[in-house]
Design an enzyme around this catalytic site. Structure first.
Site, PDB file in Angstrom:
ATOM      1  CE1 TYR A   1      55.518 -13.868   7.513  1.00 59.48           C
ATOM      2  CE2 TYR A   1      56.261 -13.303   5.299  1.00 59.48           C
ATOM      3  CZ  TYR A   1      55.267 -13.346   6.259  1.00 59.48           C
ATOM      4  OH  TYR A   1      54.021 -12.863   5.965  1.00 59.48           O
TER       5      TYR A   1
ATOM      6  NE  ARG B   1      45.374 -26.181   1.461  1.00 60.69           N
ATOM      7  CZ  ARG B   1      45.536 -25.154   2.263  1.00 60.69           C
ATOM      8  NH1 ARG B   1      45.418 -23.939   1.806  1.00 60.69           N
ATOM      9  NH2 ARG B   1      45.815 -25.327   3.536  1.00 60.69           N
TER      10      ARG B   1
ATOM     11  NE  ARG C   1      42.216 -19.065   4.140  1.00 64.47           N
ATOM     12  CZ  ARG C   1      42.874 -18.593   5.194  1.00 64.47           C
ATOM     13  NH1 ARG C   1      42.763 -19.205   6.342  1.00 64.47           N
ATOM     14  NH2 ARG C   1      43.623 -17.535   5.111  1.00 64.47           N
TER      15      ARG C   1
ATOM     16  CG  ASP D   1      53.404 -18.903   0.709  1.00 59.13           C
ATOM     17  OD1 ASP D   1      52.277 -18.420   0.876  1.00 59.13           O
ATOM     18  OD2 ASP D   1      54.394 -18.566   1.395  1.00 59.13           O
TER      19      ASP D   1
ATOM     20  NE  ARG E   1      47.960 -15.154  -0.455  1.00 58.92           N
ATOM     21  CZ  ARG E   1      48.161 -14.818   0.812  1.00 58.92           C
ATOM     22  NH1 ARG E   1      47.159 -14.513   1.592  1.00 58.92           N
ATOM     23  NH2 ARG E   1      49.371 -14.816   1.304  1.00 58.92           N
TER      24      ARG E   1
HETATM   25  O1  CP3 Z   1      46.290 -16.626  -5.947  1.00 61.24           O
HETATM   26  C1  CP3 Z   1      47.423 -16.204  -5.619  1.00 61.24           C
HETATM   27  O2  CP3 Z   1      47.660 -15.018  -5.369  1.00 61.24           O
HETATM   28  C2  CP3 Z   1      48.583 -17.179  -5.663  1.00 61.24           C
HETATM   29  C3  CP3 Z   1      48.938 -17.757  -4.452  1.00 61.24           C
HETATM   30  C4  CP3 Z   1      49.767 -17.066  -3.369  1.00 61.24           C
HETATM   31  C5  CP3 Z   1      49.811 -17.617  -2.080  1.00 61.24           C
HETATM   32  N1  CP3 Z   1      50.727 -16.945  -1.346  1.00 61.24           N
HETATM   33  C6  CP3 Z   1      49.027 -18.776  -1.649  1.00 61.24           C
HETATM   34  C7  CP3 Z   1      48.614 -18.768  -0.247  1.00 61.24           C
HETATM   35  C8  CP3 Z   1      50.637 -15.974  -3.372  1.00 61.24           C
HETATM   36  C9  CP3 Z   1      50.932 -15.003  -4.495  1.00 61.24           C
HETATM   37  C10 CP3 Z   1      51.246 -15.906  -2.080  1.00 61.24           C
HETATM   38  C11 CP3 Z   1      52.282 -14.926  -1.722  1.00 61.24           C
HETATM   39  C12 CP3 Z   1      52.528 -14.651  -0.292  1.00 61.24           C
HETATM   40  N2  CP3 Z   1      52.608 -15.547   0.744  1.00 61.24           N
HETATM   41  C13 CP3 Z   1      52.837 -13.386   0.220  1.00 61.24           C
HETATM   42  C14 CP3 Z   1      52.917 -12.142  -0.576  1.00 61.24           C
HETATM   43  C15 CP3 Z   1      51.550 -11.617  -0.838  1.00 61.24           C
HETATM   44  C16 CP3 Z   1      50.952 -10.910   0.346  1.00 61.24           C
HETATM   45  O3  CP3 Z   1      49.881 -11.350   0.778  1.00 61.24           O
HETATM   46  O4  CP3 Z   1      51.520  -9.930   0.767  1.00 61.24           O
HETATM   47  C17 CP3 Z   1      53.058 -13.511   1.604  1.00 61.24           C
HETATM   48  C18 CP3 Z   1      53.377 -12.414   2.578  1.00 61.24           C
HETATM   49  C19 CP3 Z   1      52.912 -14.897   1.906  1.00 61.24           C
HETATM   50  C20 CP3 Z   1      53.072 -15.548   3.229  1.00 61.24           C
HETATM   51  C21 CP3 Z   1      51.779 -16.148   3.616  1.00 61.24           C
HETATM   52  N3  CP3 Z   1      51.329 -17.371   3.172  1.00 61.24           N
HETATM   53  C22 CP3 Z   1      50.768 -15.577   4.442  1.00 61.24           C
HETATM   54  C23 CP3 Z   1      50.855 -14.250   5.147  1.00 61.24           C
HETATM   55  C24 CP3 Z   1      49.685 -16.481   4.442  1.00 61.24           C
HETATM   56  C25 CP3 Z   1      48.341 -16.282   5.077  1.00 61.24           C
HETATM   57  C26 CP3 Z   1      48.066 -17.145   6.233  1.00 61.24           C
HETATM   58  C27 CP3 Z   1      46.571 -17.257   6.443  1.00 61.24           C
HETATM   59  O5  CP3 Z   1      46.114 -18.377   6.621  1.00 61.24           O
HETATM   60  O6  CP3 Z   1      45.880 -16.232   6.428  1.00 61.24           O
HETATM   61  C28 CP3 Z   1      50.066 -17.581   3.650  1.00 61.24           C
HETATM   62  C29 CP3 Z   1      49.248 -18.763   3.341  1.00 61.24           C
HETATM   63  C30 CP3 Z   1      48.679 -18.769   1.978  1.00 61.24           C
HETATM   64  N4  CP3 Z   1      49.433 -18.671   0.850  1.00 61.24           N
HETATM   65  C31 CP3 Z   1      47.325 -18.939   1.620  1.00 61.24           C
HETATM   66  C32 CP3 Z   1      47.281 -18.961   0.220  1.00 61.24           C
HETATM   67  C33 CP3 Z   1      46.082 -19.186  -0.662  1.00 61.24           C
HETATM   68  C34 CP3 Z   1      46.162 -19.089   2.579  1.00 61.24           C
HETATM   69  C35 CP3 Z   1      46.289 -20.357   3.326  1.00 61.24           C
HETATM   70  C36 CP3 Z   1      45.160 -21.315   3.117  1.00 61.24           C
HETATM   71  O7  CP3 Z   1      44.503 -21.345   2.080  1.00 61.24           O
HETATM   72  O8  CP3 Z   1      44.955 -22.112   4.055  1.00 61.24           O
END
Ligand code: CP3
Length: 360
Positions: free
Chosen positions: A170, A59, A50, A95, A46
């Site tokens: 999920y 974004r 944010r 994602d 990640r």
């Molecule tokens: O920089 C990176 O690592 C690349 C981007 C990345 C995202 N998601 C972007 C994202 C990666 C590698 C993921 C993988 C992902 N997505 C996983 C596996 C990694 C982990 O954290 O265990 C999982 C479980 C997800 C599912 C998911 N998507 C979750 C749990 C969330 C968080 C929700 C939140 O708002 O807290 C997301 C959204 C997400 N995916 C964000 C990002 C940057 C945050 C949302 C935002 O920026 O508004």
């Protein structure tokens, strides 16, 4: 930058200069192969997110899946952290739910919550709705992002996929879950339906990874984020065979990551991965002993530590480095994703610290 909208082809978002660090830096790939490196490589799960003001600005209110579907925007979001600090790898902005959305699963990503599936899978008829992924047809934007990134990057690009159990959780729960109770109920009460579900999801993960490799990623990470919820026996019986199918004989090095996996590490290793990604709940040297010296290891600073004072971050990082003892095959990372409240400066100093203290 806030005036730039997704899909705006007139104003290219990509600026080359700031992501070049001189010669091509391949210490990340060398570490995954357990070859000698000049410094321990470091990147952050990640790392695009944010905690970066420029991420929040770009974004805006745009839905994350929509941002991912706009290759130029996804390229820019991928590059942002690399302009801030000399990371040794980039990870494609995407994602784990992207390939599922691409085959028609009704998934949304709710800010602050995570993936939400409106019509969860609860039985065989739900599984039957899943179809095979055809990456070039279903998710051309994801592959285009990779092709564009490879032209800009001087560090290796990581592609990724969600592992079958984490995706299943999920789909079955309909959203994030603490106990994964419905998922486990399906696993135990309907083993036939469960194995069909795992068949479908492992095929999606595998196709998604192979397509990313073909488009240009130089390593892949399989995220089994929630697998730590399982007992070792349930993992061995109901998950491991399908993870093996995803990871077997991939054409690039792979990282097999999970959270809370102390007791699953040998099973995960047996399922595959050139490197095993660990979280902070296990000591790095003990984990490496369990996994064995014939695999690389990635981790494992607690991301919560990075939200506090630099002195505490430094102390935590030095302990990780001490436990890794400059052995070939360590990739420095956090034990899970960067938290949104993390000061950028802490991560910048952390990258420098790892590089300085591990110079060989
Ligand atoms: O920089 C990176 O690592 C690349 C981007 C990345 C995202 N998601 C972007 C994202 C990666 C590698 C993921 C993988 C992902 N997505 C996983 C596996 C990694 C982990 O954290 O265990 C999982 C479980 C997800 C599912 C998911 N998507 C979750 C749990 C969330 C968080 C929700 C939140 O708002 O807290 C997301 C959204 C997400 N995916 C964000 C990002 C940057 C945050 C949302 C935002 O920026 O508004």
């Amino acid at each position: 930058m806030s005036s730039v909208t997704s899909g705006d082809g007139r104003r290219p978002l990509v600026r080359i200069s700031s992501v070049s660090w001189g010669a091509v830096d391949d210490r990340f790939l060398r570490a995954l192969r357990r070859e000698p490196v000049d410094r321990t490589p470091v990147w952050f799960m990640r790392q695009a997110g944010r905690y970066l003001p420029e991420y929040r600005e770009l974004r805006g209110d745009r839905d994350i899946l929509e941002a991912i579907r706009a290759p130029e925007l996804a390229v820019e979001l991928t590059l942002q952290p690399l302009r801030r600090m000399p990371l040794d790898a980039a990870i494609v902005f995407a994602d784990i739910m992207v390939p599922l959305a691409a085959i028609g699963v009704p998934v949304r990503i709710e800010p602050g919550i995570g993936p939400v599936v409106d019509d969860p899978i609860r039985d065989a008829s739900g599984v039957a709705r899943l179809r095979a992924l055809e990456p070039e047809v279903d998710e051309p934007f994801a592959l285009e992002t990779i092709r564009l990134l490879r032209k800009e990057l001087r560090v290796p690009l990581i592609g990724f996929a969600g592992a079958p159990f984490t995706l299943a959780s999920y789909l079955v729960q309909g959203g994030p879950s603490r106990d994964h109770a419905r998922t486990k109920a399906l696993m135990h009460d309907e083993p036939g339906t469960w194995s069909s579900l795992m068949d479908a999801l492992s095929a999606v993960s595998r196709s998604h990874l192979l397509a990313q490799v073909e488009a240009g990623v130089q390593a892949v990470q399989l995220f089994d984020s929630w697998v730590g919820a399982l007992s070792p026996s349930d993992y061995a019986r109901s998950v491991q065979p399908w993870v093996e199918r995803v990871l077997v004989d991939l054409p690039v090095p792979s990282i097999h990551f999970g959270v809370g996996t102390g007791e699953l590490l040998t099973l995960m290793r047996d399922a595959g991965g050139d490197a095993i990604g660990i979280d902070w709940r296990v000591l790095l040297d003990r984990a490496w002993e369990r996994i064995g010296a014939d695999r690389a290891i990635q981790g494992n600073l607690d991301p919560a530590i990075c939200t506090g004072s630099w002195e505490v971050v430094e102390r935590g990082a030095l302990e990780v480095l001490e436990r890794a003892a400059r052995r070939d095959g360590h990739v420095f990372n956090l034990g899970h994703g960067v938290l949104p409240q993390t000061p950028v400066e802490n991560l910048q100093r952390l990258v420098d610290l790892v590089h300085e203290r591990t110079a060989r």
